[in-house]
Scaffold this motif. Structure first.
Motif, PDB file in Angstrom:
ATOM      1  N   LEU A 281      68.160   1.807  84.231  1.00  0.00           N
ATOM      2  CA  LEU A 281      68.997   0.624  84.014  1.00  0.00           C
ATOM      3  C   LEU A 281      68.811   0.282  82.695  1.00  0.00           C
ATOM      4  N   ALA A 282      67.785  -0.145  82.039  1.00  0.00           N
ATOM      5  CA  ALA A 282      67.610  -0.362  80.870  1.00  0.00           C
ATOM      6  C   ALA A 282      68.232   0.155  79.706  1.00  0.00           C
ATOM      7  N   LEU A 283      68.358   1.579  79.938  1.00  0.00           N
ATOM      8  CA  LEU A 283      69.324   2.488  78.992  1.00  0.00           C
ATOM      9  C   LEU A 283      70.607   2.182  78.999  1.00  0.00           C
TER      10      LEU A 283
ATOM     11  N   ALA B 175      64.777  -9.699  84.006  1.00  0.00           N
ATOM     12  CA  ALA B 175      65.332 -10.530  83.135  1.00  0.00           C
ATOM     13  C   ALA B 175      65.883  -9.763  81.668  1.00  0.00           C
ATOM     14  N   SER B 176      65.235  -8.745  81.482  1.00  0.00           N
ATOM     15  CA  SER B 176      65.490  -7.864  80.335  1.00  0.00           C
ATOM     16  C   SER B 176      66.735  -7.149  80.416  1.00  0.00           C
ATOM     17  N   LEU B 177      67.436  -7.081  81.545  1.00  0.00           N
ATOM     18  CA  LEU B 177      68.902  -6.460  81.805  1.00  0.00           C
ATOM     19  C   LEU B 177      69.873  -7.653  81.324  1.00  0.00           C
ATOM     20  N   ASP B 178      69.486  -9.002  81.429  1.00  0.00           N
ATOM     21  CA  ASP B 178      70.357  -9.898  80.798  1.00  0.00           C
ATOM     22  C   ASP B 178      71.679 -10.011  81.648  1.00  0.00           C
ATOM     23  N   ILE B 179      71.491  -9.938  82.928  1.00  0.00           N
ATOM     24  CA  ILE B 179      72.387 -10.184  84.031  1.00  0.00           C
ATOM     25  C   ILE B 179      72.249 -11.451  84.551  1.00  0.00           C
TER      26      ILE B 179
END
Length: 219
Positions: free
Chosen positions: A95-97, A123-127
């Protein structure tokens, strides 16, 4: 991307997509429900023999849609992650990629029942994560298909499928869109999600998905 099927709903044009999503041209918005990322991983963590590659498949379909459509926002109508076991490193790394490939695309998750159990995406996915309903134009975007007092509801949760009957005992169970007068249901986007059989009514239209096309059912 397969050929979309335009419909008019609540004064807006929406495209029903054979990829089990809806595109809203006026908002340049892609709507998907019930992806259930990490469901297979969660089942495998419990020792269940289930297929691999469902996350890869779901991501590939999303990639194809975002690249084919003029899309400035992606809205998930609930159940982004399946459960606590969906936080497996392989799932989150994939998902991060995927998110990095679409860093400029606005993404919103309307929290569904599985999201409450699984927890919000990292939070790193910025959703952006919001409770239901999310009001946009003439629509109430939701996970649960509960009527709204003023707006037409677009929802997920049910994973609608329709059974077509042929000769004798032959039948075919297909994912579908159920478009109602006040509440409309999107099919589950995820590749490993199952389905709940729905029926036609006087207040609804059924559009089944087969052979990468949308087929409206006629009486």
């Amino acid at each position: 991307m397969s050929t979309p099927y335009p419909i008019s709903l609540a004064g807006e044009t929406l495209w029903l997509l054979p990829e089990k999503a809806v595109y809203w041209p006026a908002q340049q918005a892609l709507l998907v429900a019930d992806v259930h990322f990490g469901k297979a991983a969660a089942y495998r963590s419990l020792g269940q023999p289930v297929p691999r590659g469902t996350t890869t498949h779901n991501i590939a379909v999303l990639d194809a849609l975002v690249e084919a459509l003029p899309c400035r926002q992606l809205i998930f109508l609930g159940d982004f992650l399946h459960g606590p076991g969906s936080h497996a490193s392989a799932t989150l790394d994939a998902l991060a990629l995927w998110r990095a490939r679409h860093a400029d695309l606005s993404m919103t998750l309307i929290r569904g029942n599985h999201d409450k159990r699984a927890g919000d995406p990292p939070a790193s996915l910025d959703i952006r994560v919001v409770p239901e309903p999310m009001l946009l134009g003439p629509f109430s975007l939701q996970h649960e298909p509960d009527p709204h007092p003023r707006l037409h509801v677009l929802a997920g949760h049910v994973h609608p499928v329709y059974r077509l009957h042929g000769r004798g005992r032959q039948s075919l169970r297909l994912a579908c869109f159920r478009i109602g007068e006040k509440v409309s249901l999107l099919p589950a986007f995820g590749a490993f999600t199952g389905g709940y059989q729905v029926e036609r009514g006087d207040d609804s239209r059924i559009f089944v998905i087969g052979d990468n096309e949308i087929w409206p059912l006629t009486l």
